[in-house]
Design an enzyme around this catalytic site. Structure first.
Site, PDB file in Angstrom:
ATOM      1  N   ASP A  13      19.867  34.481  39.654  1.00 19.48           N
ATOM      2  CA  ASP A  13      19.264  35.711  40.194  1.00 19.48           C
ATOM      3  C   ASP A  13      19.081  36.780  39.121  1.00 19.48           C
ATOM      4  O   ASP A  13      19.139  37.973  39.408  1.00 19.48           O
ATOM      5  CB  ASP A  13      20.100  36.270  41.362  1.00 19.48           C
ATOM      6  CG  ASP A  13      20.371  35.212  42.403  1.00 19.48           C
ATOM      7  OD1 ASP A  13      19.428  34.502  42.767  1.00 19.48           O
ATOM      8  OD2 ASP A  13      21.527  35.089  42.845  1.00 19.48           O
ATOM      9  N   GLU A  14      18.824  36.368  37.893  1.00 16.28           N
ATOM     10  CA  GLU A  14      18.633  37.338  36.805  1.00 16.28           C
ATOM     11  C   GLU A  14      17.205  37.859  36.744  1.00 16.28           C
ATOM     12  O   GLU A  14      16.926  38.816  36.025  1.00 16.28           O
ATOM     13  CB  GLU A  14      18.960  36.685  35.438  1.00 16.28           C
ATOM     14  CG  GLU A  14      20.386  36.197  35.265  1.00 16.28           C
ATOM     15  CD  GLU A  14      20.542  34.738  35.670  1.00 16.28           C
ATOM     16  OE1 GLU A  14      19.574  34.181  36.240  1.00 16.28           O
ATOM     17  OE2 GLU A  14      21.613  34.176  35.440  1.00 16.28           O
ATOM     18  N   LYS A  16      14.454  35.358  36.527  1.00 11.53           N
ATOM     19  CA  LYS A  16      13.729  34.360  35.716  1.00 11.53           C
ATOM     20  C   LYS A  16      12.290  34.210  36.180  1.00 11.53           C
ATOM     21  O   LYS A  16      11.376  34.100  35.372  1.00 11.53           O
ATOM     22  CB  LYS A  16      14.419  32.983  35.815  1.00 11.53           C
ATOM     23  CG  LYS A  16      15.794  32.947  35.197  1.00 11.53           C
ATOM     24  CD  LYS A  16      16.457  31.606  35.392  1.00 11.53           C
ATOM     25  CE  LYS A  16      16.842  31.309  36.827  1.00 11.53           C
ATOM     26  NZ  LYS A  16      17.849  32.185  37.425  1.00 11.53           N
ATOM     27  N   GLY A  40      15.528  30.750  44.320  1.00  7.73           N
ATOM     28  CA  GLY A  40      14.502  31.600  44.918  1.00  7.73           C
ATOM     29  C   GLY A  40      13.933  32.460  43.807  1.00  7.73           C
ATOM     30  O   GLY A  40      14.611  33.341  43.289  1.00  7.73           O
ATOM     31  N   HIS A  41      12.708  32.167  43.388  1.00  7.95           N
ATOM     32  CA  HIS A  41      12.104  32.920  42.281  1.00  7.95           C
ATOM     33  C   HIS A  41      11.066  33.885  42.848  1.00  7.95           C
ATOM     34  O   HIS A  41      10.041  33.468  43.378  1.00  7.95           O
ATOM     35  CB  HIS A  41      11.503  31.948  41.260  1.00  7.95           C
ATOM     36  CG  HIS A  41      12.550  31.143  40.552  1.00  7.95           C
ATOM     37  ND1 HIS A  41      12.283  30.033  39.801  1.00  7.95           N
ATOM     38  CD2 HIS A  41      13.893  31.315  40.479  1.00  7.95           C
ATOM     39  CE1 HIS A  41      13.419  29.554  39.297  1.00  7.95           C
ATOM     40  NE2 HIS A  41      14.401  30.316  39.706  1.00  7.95           N
ATOM     41  N   GLN A 222      18.934  28.767  38.750  1.00 19.11           N
ATOM     42  CA  GLN A 222      20.341  29.214  38.770  1.00 19.11           C
ATOM     43  C   GLN A 222      20.703  29.848  37.416  1.00 19.11           C
ATOM     44  O   GLN A 222      19.825  30.399  36.779  1.00 19.11           O
ATOM     45  CB  GLN A 222      21.298  28.052  39.123  1.00 19.11           C
ATOM     46  CG  GLN A 222      21.186  27.574  40.571  1.00 19.11           C
ATOM     47  CD  GLN A 222      20.060  26.575  40.797  1.00 19.11           C
ATOM     48  OE1 GLN A 222      19.882  25.637  40.040  1.00 19.11           O
ATOM     49  NE2 GLN A 222      19.291  26.782  41.843  1.00 19.11           N
ATOM     50  N   THR A 237      26.748  24.861  40.735  1.00 14.14           N
ATOM     51  CA  THR A 237      25.761  24.043  41.417  1.00 14.14           C
ATOM     52  C   THR A 237      25.918  22.601  40.900  1.00 14.14           C
ATOM     53  O   THR A 237      26.830  22.310  40.113  1.00 14.14           O
ATOM     54  CB  THR A 237      24.340  24.620  41.249  1.00 14.14           C
ATOM     55  OG1 THR A 237      23.466  23.913  42.129  1.00 14.14           O
ATOM     56  CG2 THR A 237      23.835  24.509  39.804  1.00 14.14           C
TER      57      THR A 237
END
Ligand code: IMP
Length: 424
Positions: A13-14, A16, A40-41, A222, A237
């Site tokens: 969640d950075e 990407k 989720g992107h 991730q 993960t």
């Protein structure tokens, strides 16, 4: 060798997705290399939001080819919905520009059920998307691969896989058994939709293109600290999320890799269980969550929030071989008088800046406090536009981790970015 790998350098969640899209403009291909629909992107272009889970984040650039590599686990029903959503939003998902490696692993509906059943017994905080069970089947050599959809042995292979699961479902988890005939029919029906997207020779294409100096971007999902081997096991993960996985999961030769871009958020978040040394379980953490809209793009879960952890970030730079960083969501820190950064951990009374992935280790973060800028930076488009305190924050991180920060993100839209615009 114009290839670059983009990885998450924290717990996912950075941001990407935003930067794969941002850099994809002059890119011949974007290749998603691991994970599945647990990711989720989120992309925001001209104020419009698109959330991708499996399709590479280069899909909004019509000249860019998009590939799903062998290391990805694919839920076909989810992917079909996503492809239709992208098409409805006005972007091409034609087989001429979107391909799926034959060797990619399928996530089947019962993988999700097994993931959820396990979560209810032993909570890790997974996304319940069937990711772990699908990778498990891959390792046990029973998984169905994307190419099996088109094989005369499909039914036989499904039977082998499902019969063993049925015994587990009945005797251990008490969940309904898999109706193998019904599932086989669903797979046969959906196979025709996917047939034009099959690519059997992705490693040949990627290595040839790399030698021809085409620009290829490898998109991770991730984050480093969720890596199955180098993350905080077992709170990770089920795939390898670090840069070397781009080669492992697509067949790209390592000497073709030219850059590794780490995406790092200006603070930290984590979803699911597991150690998080700088977590703020107080109103400061709440404030970060509210300002950063820190709720999962896949599950909607509130993310745990904390200050930036440089011990973890240095580890990430090390294990990924990060050559430069993109610092995201700097604007989320707009309303702080002071901002803390963790520079060291205290472990058993000893100070260290060496990250340990041991989940049981009790670490106490040691902070450096910097002055906040306490003003809105979202309209800044050059480093010099940023307030002095914000520049000092960025420079402090660069000095500590020893790699340049080439881009700073000051808002979710593609245009709300400062710095380098092309990787190649
Ligand atoms: P799984 O990948 O669904 O098996 O979940 C394992 C762990 O990884 C859990 O802590 C999840 O919350 C976390 N995780 C999986 N995908 C993402 C992601 O895209 N962003 C952040 N965390 C994730």
């Amino acid at each position: 060798m114009p290839t670059a790998i983009i990885v998450g350098s924290q717990w996912g969640d950075e941001g990407k997705g935003k930067f794969v899209d941002y850099f994809a403009k002059n890119t011949d291909a974007v290749v998603r290399f691991q994970g599945g629909a647990n990711a989720g992107h989120t992309l925001i272009v001209n104020g419009k939001k698109i959330v991708l889970h499996l399709i590479p984040s280069g899909i909004l650039h019509d000249k860019t080819q998009c590939f799903i590599g062998s290391g990805v686990v694919i839920d076909l029903f989810e992917l079909k919905n996503e492809m239709e959503m992208v098409k409805a939003a006005g972007y091409s998902i034609a087989p001429e520009r979107f391909k799926i490696a034959g060797q990619a692993t399928l996530v089947l509906p019962f993988h999700r059920e097994l993931d959820a059943a396990r979560e209810s017994k032993h909570h890790l905080g997974t996304t319940k998307r069937g990711i772990g069970p699908a990778y498990e089947d891959r390792a046990s050599r029973r998984a169905l691969l994307f190419q099996d959809l088109f094989s005369p042995q499909l039914k036989e292979r499904l039977q082998l896989l499902a019969e063993e699961k049925n015994s587990l479902f009945e005797h251990l988890y008490n969940i309904p058994k898999i109706n193998i005939d019904a599932l086989y029919k669903k797979l046969i029906d959906i196979a025709e939709y996917f047939r034009p997207y099959l690519m059997e020779n992705m490693s040949y294409v990627l290595n040839t293109w790399a030698k021809e100096k085409k620009n290829i971007l490898f998109e991770g999902a991730q984050g480093t600290l969720l890596d199955i081997m180098h993350g905080s096991y077992p709170f990770v993960t089920s795939s390898s999320t670090i840069s070397t996985s781009a080669c492992l999961s697509t067949g790209l030769a390592p000497q073709q890799v030219n850059k590794v871009i780490g995406i790092a958020k200006a603070y930290c978040t984590r979803v699911g269980e597991g150690p998080f040394p700088t977590e703020l379980k107080n109103e400061v953490g709440e404030h970060l969550r509210k300002e950063g809209a820190e709720f999962g793009a896949t599950t909607g879960r509130p993310r745990r929030c904390g200050w930036l952890d440089l011990v973890a970030l240095k580890y990430s730079v090390r294990v990924n071989g990060i050559t430069s960083l993109v610092l995201t969501k700097l604007d989320v820190l707009n309303s702080f008088e002071t901002i803390k950064i963790c520079t060291h951990y205290k472990i058993n009374g000893q100070e260290t800046d060496a990250f340990s992935t041991s989940s049981s280790l009790m670490v106490e973060p040691i902070y450096k406090e910097l002055k906040g800028w306490n003003s809105r930076i979202n309209d800044c488009r050059k480093m010099d536009d940023l307030p002095r305190e914000a520049r000092e924050y960025v420079q402090f991180i660069e000095r500590e981790v020893g790699v340049p920060i080439d881009v700073v993100s000051v808002g979710p839209d593609r245009v709300e970015s400062i710095g380098m615009t092309s990787l190649f």
